[in-house]
Every structure is written in structure tokens, then in C-alpha cells.
Design an enzyme around this catalytic site. Structure first.
Site, PDB file in Angstrom:
ATOM      1  N   TYR A 180       2.171  -2.196  11.510  1.00 10.66           N
ATOM      2  CA  TYR A 180       1.390  -1.647  10.507  1.00 10.66           C
ATOM      3  C   TYR A 180       0.020  -1.335  11.397  1.00 10.66           C
ATOM      4  CZ  TYR A 180      -1.412  -1.450   6.020  1.00 10.66           C
ATOM      5  OH  TYR A 180      -2.289  -1.363   5.188  1.00 10.66           O
ATOM      6  N   LYS A 194      -1.302   2.586  11.203  1.00  3.94           N
ATOM      7  CA  LYS A 194      -2.549   2.789  10.666  1.00  3.94           C
ATOM      8  C   LYS A 194      -3.684   3.323  11.658  1.00  3.94           C
ATOM      9  CE  LYS A 194      -2.115   2.043   6.403  1.00  3.94           C
ATOM     10  NZ  LYS A 194      -1.998   3.344   5.352  1.00  3.94           N
TER      11      LYS A 194
HETATM   12  P1  NAD Z   1       0.340  -0.520  -3.644  1.00  3.71           P
HETATM   13  O1  NAD Z   1       1.632  -1.189  -3.155  1.00  3.71           O
HETATM   14  O2  NAD Z   1      -0.223  -0.871  -4.708  1.00  3.71           O
HETATM   15  O3  NAD Z   1       0.638   0.990  -3.482  1.00  3.71           O
HETATM   16  C1  NAD Z   1       1.382   1.473  -2.271  1.00  3.71           C
HETATM   17  C2  NAD Z   1       2.304   2.609  -3.306  1.00  3.71           C
HETATM   18  O4  NAD Z   1       3.186   3.341  -2.301  1.00  3.71           O
HETATM   19  C3  NAD Z   1       3.256   1.885  -3.953  1.00  3.71           C
HETATM   20  O5  NAD Z   1       3.299   2.399  -5.535  1.00  3.71           O
HETATM   21  C4  NAD Z   1       4.537   2.222  -3.597  1.00  3.71           C
HETATM   22  O6  NAD Z   1       5.672   2.358  -4.464  1.00  3.71           O
HETATM   23  C5  NAD Z   1       4.478   3.543  -2.699  1.00  3.71           C
HETATM   24  N1  NAD Z   1       5.539   3.620  -1.810  1.00  3.71           N
HETATM   25  C6  NAD Z   1       5.656   2.818  -0.873  1.00  3.71           C
HETATM   26  N2  NAD Z   1       6.558   3.540  -0.025  1.00  3.71           N
HETATM   27  C7  NAD Z   1       6.933   4.868  -0.471  1.00  3.71           C
HETATM   28  C8  NAD Z   1       7.553   6.126  -0.035  1.00  3.71           C
HETATM   29  N3  NAD Z   1       8.359   5.847   0.962  1.00  3.71           N
HETATM   30  N4  NAD Z   1       7.081   7.307  -0.565  1.00  3.71           N
HETATM   31  C9  NAD Z   1       6.532   7.264  -1.771  1.00  3.71           C
HETATM   32  N5  NAD Z   1       5.731   6.181  -2.222  1.00  3.71           N
HETATM   33  C10 NAD Z   1       5.922   4.938  -1.577  1.00  3.71           C
HETATM   34  O7  NAD Z   1      -0.992  -0.708  -2.419  1.00  3.71           O
HETATM   35  P2  NAD Z   1      -2.157  -0.221  -2.140  1.00  3.71           P
HETATM   36  O8  NAD Z   1      -3.055  -1.391  -1.751  1.00  3.71           O
HETATM   37  O9  NAD Z   1      -2.779   0.740  -3.459  1.00  3.71           O
HETATM   38  O10 NAD Z   1      -2.189   0.844  -0.890  1.00  3.71           O
HETATM   39  C11 NAD Z   1      -2.501   1.958  -0.869  1.00  3.71           C
HETATM   40  C12 NAD Z   1      -2.533   2.351   0.687  1.00  3.71           C
HETATM   41  O11 NAD Z   1      -3.779   1.678   0.929  1.00  3.71           O
HETATM   42  C13 NAD Z   1      -1.529   2.004   1.648  1.00  3.71           C
HETATM   43  O12 NAD Z   1      -1.476   3.055   2.464  1.00  3.71           O
HETATM   44  C14 NAD Z   1      -1.991   0.875   2.057  1.00  3.71           C
HETATM   45  O13 NAD Z   1      -1.528   0.625   3.366  1.00  3.71           O
HETATM   46  C15 NAD Z   1      -3.765   1.351   2.315  1.00  3.71           C
HETATM   47  N6  NAD Z   1      -4.407   0.098   2.376  1.00  3.71           N
HETATM   48  C16 NAD Z   1      -4.742  -1.038   1.298  1.00  3.71           C
HETATM   49  C17 NAD Z   1      -5.565  -1.815   1.365  1.00  3.71           C
HETATM   50  C18 NAD Z   1      -5.989  -2.605   0.543  1.00  3.71           C
HETATM   51  O14 NAD Z   1      -6.884  -3.552   0.241  1.00  3.71           O
HETATM   52  N7  NAD Z   1      -5.360  -2.634  -0.781  1.00  3.71           N
HETATM   53  C19 NAD Z   1      -6.217  -2.185   2.703  1.00  3.71           C
HETATM   54  C20 NAD Z   1      -6.060  -1.365   3.819  1.00  3.71           C
HETATM   55  C21 NAD Z   1      -4.963  -0.153   3.649  1.00  3.71           C
END
Ligand code: NAD
Length: 306
Positions: free
Chosen positions: A164, A168
Site C-alpha cells: 500500500y 500510495k
Molecule cells: P472505503 O473502503 O470506505 O472506500 C473505498 C471504496 O473504494 C469502497 O467503497 C470500495 O468498494 C471502493 N473500491 C475498492 N476497489 C475498487 C475498484 N477496483 N473499483 C472501484 N471501486 C473500488 O475507504 P475510504 O477510507 O473512504 O478510502 C478512500 C481512499 O482514501 C482510498 O484510496 C484510501 O486508500 C484512502 N485513504 C483513506 C484514509 C482514511 O483515513 N480513511 C487514509 C489514507 C488514505
């Protein structure tokens, strides 16, 4: 009072928009006049399974509030199909938010090729596929806005996240290059390292902290960066969450220049190690040419004493 940022007549694609941050972006843009493509294949946070429900729920919510939205259920690995949906349904694409993401956390010792490959397929290839498909439209209309999603794990590393983290940080280099290639065409690209309560973080953070980190608190920065009024902030990295917004940048020590001859040995570097790592007079490079310019400048001054 600041004017409300509007997105009337614009088309926004948000990937992975069935929950968490993606859903928050969609609801916001849907309420500010944009037509929204809500993409989600409805997988688990590990990337298993699929369902149309996740995207449908968000589309229905936007429509119920009087907004315009359509669902797309493709994996971002086929990101061109998501952009196709925007063109077919709304006739254009203005803003792309690459947000879809999964985790396959495991210690590096136990990591398998499939843990590595799946993470790269979703985060890196997925962001490439959508951006590549949107690019000709952005260039032609001389307008485009891209947000890519990195992570603190990518910027700093994190236990159990070698796959990851690598993907990233890849988002950072990708964004920096898109920013450079897009500038002439008013295509602005930035990358965020968000922090928010979602199913990704709910098992690793305490509830009181999670309560402070609503996905909604990441949205305002994204709105500012993708708005048509932002014509200059591009290629930048932001940390955002819980009401805090900060910009990050590369920092280089002023460094050491030794004569590149037989005296340039490992021992010569060790002798001056303090100088290599001295950040008291830092530089802030923004492109590969900075290093060449630095060398030219240093050559004019002459090398440091060996
Ligand atoms: P989340 O799991 O709620 O949302 C991610 C969404 O992506 C899900 O709804 C999932 O179904 C969808 N998804 C997964 N694989 C997919 C694909 N191949 N095609 C289409 N959709 C797909 O998580 P989140 O926390 O809302 O994360 C959103 C983004 O932010 C991600 O890229 C995550 O890595 C990044 N992120 C989040 C945090 C955090 O604190 N939440 C921190 C760092 C990075």
C-alpha cells in the site's frame, strides 16, 4: 462572507464512491450543481466480491436531494469505462477524483505476489486508467481537475503496508507529472493524504478520535483544489483530515560537493556526513532540473574541501 463554491454544469467522476470519502465527495458535488458519476464496484475493503448497491444508495441520495447523478459499477482497473459513462450520460468530464482503494495489510515477511499486485492494480493502474481516458477531453476543452489519493503510509511508511505504501507514494509521482504535463492545458492535478473515519480506519483507531475525523472534513480542501478558480495550485501534496489542512513538500539538505576524482571515496563521504544530512540551510526542489542547476552552480563555486 466567502462566496459559496459552485460546480454548475460540470461533470465530476468519483471512483470508489459507495462509502467513506468517496460518498462524501459525491454528496457535496451533487449539492453544488455538478452532475456526478458515482463509481463503485461494491467490494469489501480487501477487494473481495462486488455489488451494485453501494453506488446505487449514493445516487439515490443525490437525486432525492434534487441533484444529478448516475452509477457506474466497473472496477477502476477498467477506468476507461467509468469515463465512458460520464461522456454517455452527461456529455463531458471536468473533474476526476481518484479515490477507490483497498487494503491487503500483511507483514512484509508474509507478503505474497497477489497482495502486492492487487494493491497496484486498484490504486496505481486504476488511477492511471481513469486519468488516461479523461485526458483527451481535458486537453481539448482546456480544462481538467484531478485529485489523486495518497496516504500517510505512502509518505512515511507503515508496518504491514509495504504494498500500500509503495502504491500510495506512486500517486505522488504520478500527480507531479500530470501537473507538469497538464499545466499548459489548464489541467490541474493535486494529491491528498487524507485521514477520515471509514471502514478502512474504524478497526485501527479509537472511537473518540474517529468521531473527530468525519469524511466530510476532507471535502472542503478537495473542492478548493478542483474548482475552476484554482489555476495555480498544482502538483502539490496535502495532508487533510479532522479540520486540519497542510501542504507538504520535498526538502533537500544543502549537501556536499566533492571533487569527482580518485579522492571521491566512501571514506570521503563519511568524513563529511554531517554536511550531507545538515538541513540548516535547506532547498525545496520541484523538478529534476533543480539538481542539474545545483550542480552547475556548485561547479562554479568549486567543490568543498576534501
Ligand atoms: P472505503 O473502503 O470506505 O472506500 C473505498 C471504496 O473504494 C469502497 O467503497 C470500495 O468498494 C471502493 N473500491 C475498492 N476497489 C475498487 C475498484 N477496483 N473499483 C472501484 N471501486 C473500488 O475507504 P475510504 O477510507 O473512504 O478510502 C478512500 C481512499 O482514501 C482510498 O484510496 C484510501 O486508500 C484512502 N485513504 C483513506 C484514509 C482514511 O483515513 N480513511 C487514509 C489514507 C488514505
Amino acid at each position: 462572507m466567502a462566496e459559496q463554491l459552485r460546480f454548475d454544469g460540470q461533470v465530476v467522476v468519483v471512483t470508489g464512491a459507495g462509502g467513506g470519502l468517496g460518498k462524501a465527495y459525491c454528496l457535496f458535488f451533487g449539492s453544488r450543481g455538478a452532475s456526478v458519476v458515482v463509481n463503485d464496484l461494491g467490494a469489501s475493503f480487501k477487494g473481495e466480491g462486488n455489488s451494485t448497491k453501494a453506488a446505487d444508495v449514493v445516487v439515490n441520495e443525490i437525486k432525492a436531494a434534487g441533484g444529478k447523478a448516475v452509477a457506474n459499477y466497473d472496477s477502476v482497473e477498467n477506468g476507461d469505462k467509468i469515463i465512458e459513462t460520464a461522456i454517455k450520460e452527461f456529455g463531458r468530464i471536468d473533474i476526476l477524483i481518484n479515490n477507490a482503494g483497498i487494503l491487503r495489510d500483511i507483514s512484509f515477511k508474509n507478503m505474497k505476489d497477489e497482495d502486492w499486485d492487487l494493491i497496484f492494480k486498484v490504486h496505481v493502474k486504476g488511477s492511471y486508467k481513469t486519468a488516461r481516458a479523461a485526458w483527451p477531453y481535458f486537453r481539448k476543452q482546456k480544462f481538467g481537475r484531478v485529485i489523486n489519493t495518497a496516504s500517510a503510509a505512502g509518505l512515511f511508511g507503515n508496518f504491514g503496508q509495504a504494498n500500500y505504501s509503495a502504491a500510495k507514494l506512486g500517486m505522488v509521482g504520478f500527480t507531479e507529472t500530470l501537473a507538469k504535463e497538464g499545466l499548459k492545458y489548464n489541467i490541474i492535478s493535486n494529491v491528498i493524504a487524507p485521514i477520515a473515519a471509514s471502514r478502512m480506519t474504524e478497526t485501527v483507531m479509537p472511537p473518540d478520535l474517529l468521531a473527530l475525523m468525519k469524511p466530510e472534513w476532507v471535502v472542503p480542501l478537495v473542492a478548493v483544489l478542483v474548482h475552476k478558480n484554482n489555476t495555480s495550485e498544482t502538483g502539490s501534496i496535502f495532508e487533510v483530515g479532522g479540520g486540519h489542512v497542510a501542504k507538504l513538500r520535498w526538502e533537500r539538505s544543502s549537501g556536499l560537493l566533492l571533487k569527482a576524482d580518485e579522492s571521491y571515496t566512501p571514506g570521503a563521504i563519511i568524513k563529511k556526513w554531517d554536511q550531507v544530512t545538515d538541513f540548516s540551510n535547506p532547498q525545496y526542489p520541484t523538478g529534476p532540473n533543480d539538481f542539474l542547476a545545483l550542480l552547475e552552480e556548485s561547479l562554479k563555486l568549486g567543490p568543498n574541501d576534501p
